[in-house]
Design a protein around this motif. Structure first.
Motif, mmCIF file in Angstrom:
data_model
loop_
_atom_site.group_PDB
_atom_site.id
_atom_site.type_symbol
_atom_site.label_atom_id
_atom_site.label_comp_id
_atom_site.label_asym_id
_atom_site.label_seq_id
_atom_site.Cartn_x
_atom_site.Cartn_y
_atom_site.Cartn_z
ATOM 1 N N THR A 262 -26.624 34.630 -47.415
ATOM 2 C CA THR A 262 -25.786 33.348 -48.121
ATOM 3 C C THR A 262 -26.427 33.099 -49.570
ATOM 4 N N TYR B 6 -23.279 33.457 -30.884
ATOM 5 C CA TYR B 6 -24.480 33.833 -32.145
ATOM 6 C C TYR B 6 -23.778 33.991 -33.141
ATOM 7 N N VAL C 138 -30.464 35.533 -43.112
ATOM 8 C CA VAL C 138 -29.785 34.456 -43.661
ATOM 9 C C VAL C 138 -29.883 34.226 -45.278
ATOM 10 N N SER D 204 -20.930 32.207 -34.516
ATOM 11 C CA SER D 204 -20.324 31.229 -35.176
ATOM 12 C C SER D 204 -21.067 30.791 -36.297
ATOM 13 N N ASP D 205 -22.350 30.787 -36.275
ATOM 14 C CA ASP D 205 -23.138 30.344 -37.503
ATOM 15 C C ASP D 205 -22.960 30.765 -38.778
ATOM 16 N N TRP D 206 -22.102 32.002 -38.638
ATOM 17 C CA TRP D 206 -21.734 32.877 -39.999
ATOM 18 C C TRP D 206 -20.597 32.475 -40.445
ATOM 19 N N SER D 207 -20.407 32.491 -41.611
ATOM 20 C CA SER D 207 -18.828 31.872 -41.975
ATOM 21 C C SER D 207 -18.040 33.295 -41.858
#
Length: 500
Positions: free
Chosen positions: A350, A425, A346, A427-430
């Motif tokens: 990010t 799993y 992450v 969906s949290d990543w753009s």
């Protein structure tokens, strides 16, 4: 009488010989590209008794007197003629020892004369051989370990073992049933050694599945080595635990080996600058990232890359998003050719990858480690790339082994929600970050590119309702290989089991 490999070092008449050339009796035949080429010169001379070879300078020295001693030196090799009996070859690989011109003929005679000496000669079981129950010992991390990362990895590791034996629990090892005794590796290293000794000496286990983690695996490996137990250890990253032990095996390679090849390719392109993002030493120890920490600092240097810039991840901790970009300037000012991120995926994606993108700066290579946060998106991406029919075939075969016969329609009923779960799993990543990740090199313990790997993801969720991670896949693969070796060893061709 054989021409034998006497070891790394310079040949000597005896231990007191300081001449280095047999008292002035040797002859030089430089240059020779290989030790074998040097020996060909020797074999063409009637009086030759051995050779001393140095590959760096292609130096070939032919001897005509008996070689009685080898003075240690890593850059030289000494081969000499000796008369020996069967006891000389006890516990040795005779094929690797003998350098005669007619080595194959001599080996055949030696194997016949000394069948119990050479380690590469495997016994063949008689046709009426009866095999009793196969005892397999397993050591699992069965309760909370030190830190969330270790605990999660241990649970995944255990689920991989359990899933394998749930599928194959009724499988026969050709003759005799499979018996598994599992013990916990919670506690001290002394406790773990004691349990491994219990499996070996009291249960009679000669096949063992090792625990997760470097220190715990080393404790079990020491016992396995001493008791000559075959140990499969899926997740130890310590080469020393495996390299010098003939009965100890690991399913995974250290990150250093996996990373070295891409770094060497980078170095071949000319001068390259590398920026490395690592966790702090304290955090690396707390979250069991020490292997990653050391690897990211040493492998680029091993590959011949200079101009390293290091950024400790604690600089990125406790900062607001607005401040991260300012901190990243320290990393990006050199405009490095390569960015290596040993921090969490992450943070890498990010705080680092997105920052480079929005600064209109594109590194030539971005290397990121697979972890529990990135595994989900990687699984989902892999499941989308493999042939669905091949995955279904594999799943139906595995279910049939369990005694469960399902139609294609029934299979689809539980496969589809599992697919949606894997998608969740990601969906949290753009979508922007996911697109950027497509250009990254991800270093992972798990090759997800096969239908079998995709089927394993579905099967794990179906059986134990957990998301599949590399630890689980490695544990299941280790158990599968060990069982396959048992089946082959109990067949009429036991050498095939040894080859595994």
């Amino acid at each position: 009488v054989f021409f034998l490999y006497l070891g790394r070092g310079t040949c000597r008449l005896n231990e007191g010989d300081t001449t280095g050339n047999g008292g002035g009796t040797t002859s030089r035949h430089d240059p020779q590209l290989t030790l074998e080429a040097c020996l060909d010169v020797c074999f063409s001379i009637d009086y030759c008794t051995g050779v001393e070879f140095q590959d760096k300078h292609q130096r070939c020295e032919v001897w005509n007197r008996s070689i009685g001693f080898v003075r240690g030196s890593s850059s030289f090799a000494c081969v000499g003629q000796k008369e020996v009996d069967c006891s000389y070859f006890a516990g040795k690989n005779c094929t690797a020892e003998i350098y005669d011109r007619n080595a194959s003929e001599k080996l055949e005679r030696l194997h016949s004369a000394c069948p119990n000496a050479c380690t590469e000669v495997q016994p063949v079981c008689p046709s009426d051989f009866s095999f009793m129950a196969t005892q397999i010992g397993g050591l699992y991390l069965t309760s909370g370990g030190a830190g969330q990362t270790q605990n999660m990895a241990g649970e995944q590791y255990e689920s991989g073992y359990n899933m394998f034996f749930e599928v194959n629990g009724q499988a026969s090892a050709v003759r005799g049933q499979l018996s598994v005794t599992a013990l916990s590796v919670d506690g001290t290293l002394q406790d773990i050694s004691g349990r491994a000794s219990f499996l070996s000496s009291r249960i009679g286990t000669k096949l063992m599945l090792g625990p997760w983690g470097d220190d715990t695996f080393e404790a079990v490996a020491a016992v396995a080595d001493a008791d000559q137990v075959v140990l499969m250890g899926p997740l130890s990253k310590v080469n020393a635990s495996v390299a010098h032990r003939s009965t100890v095996f690991s399913m995974t390679r250290p990150y250093s080996e996996m990373l070295l090849a891409p770094f060497e390719l980078i170095a071949q392109q000319g001068a390259a600058t590398v920026s490395v993002i690592t966790p702090s030493w304290a955090r690396a120890q707390a979250e069991f990232l020490v292997s990653n920490f050391k690897t990211c600092e040493t492998v680029p240097q091993t590959a011949g890359i200079t101009g390293l810039v290091f950024l400790r991840s604690e600089i990125l901790e406790n900062l607001t998003t607005a401040h991260v970009a300012d901190v990243m300037d320290h990393l990006l000012t050199p405009r490095p050719d390569v960015i290596v991120c040993c921090e969490s995926s992450v943070t890498c994606a990010t705080a680092v990858l997105n920052t480079t993108y929005h600064k209109d700066y594109d590194a030539k290579a971005f290397i990121i480690f697979d972890d529990d946060l990135l595994t989900g998106p990687l699984n989902f991406a892999a499941a989308n790339l493999v042939n669905n029919n091949d995955v279904n075939t594999f799943l139906l075969e595995q279910l049939q082994i369990m005694g469960t016969v399902q139609t294609q329609a029934a299979l689809d009923l539980w496969k589809f929600p599992t697919y949606l779960n894997m998608a969740g799993y990601s969906s949290d990543w753009s979508s922007e970050t996911m697109e950027l990740l497509k250009d990254c090199l991800v270093v992972s313990d798990w090759d997800r590119s096969t239908p079998g790997a995709a089927a394993f993801m579905y099967l794990q969720y179906y059986l134990v309702r957990t998301h599949a991670r590399p630890e689980s896949a490695a544990a299941s693969a280790a158990a599968a290989i060990l069982l396959k070796a048992v089946q082959e060893a109990n067949s009429t061709n036991p050498q095939a089991g040894g080859a595994l």
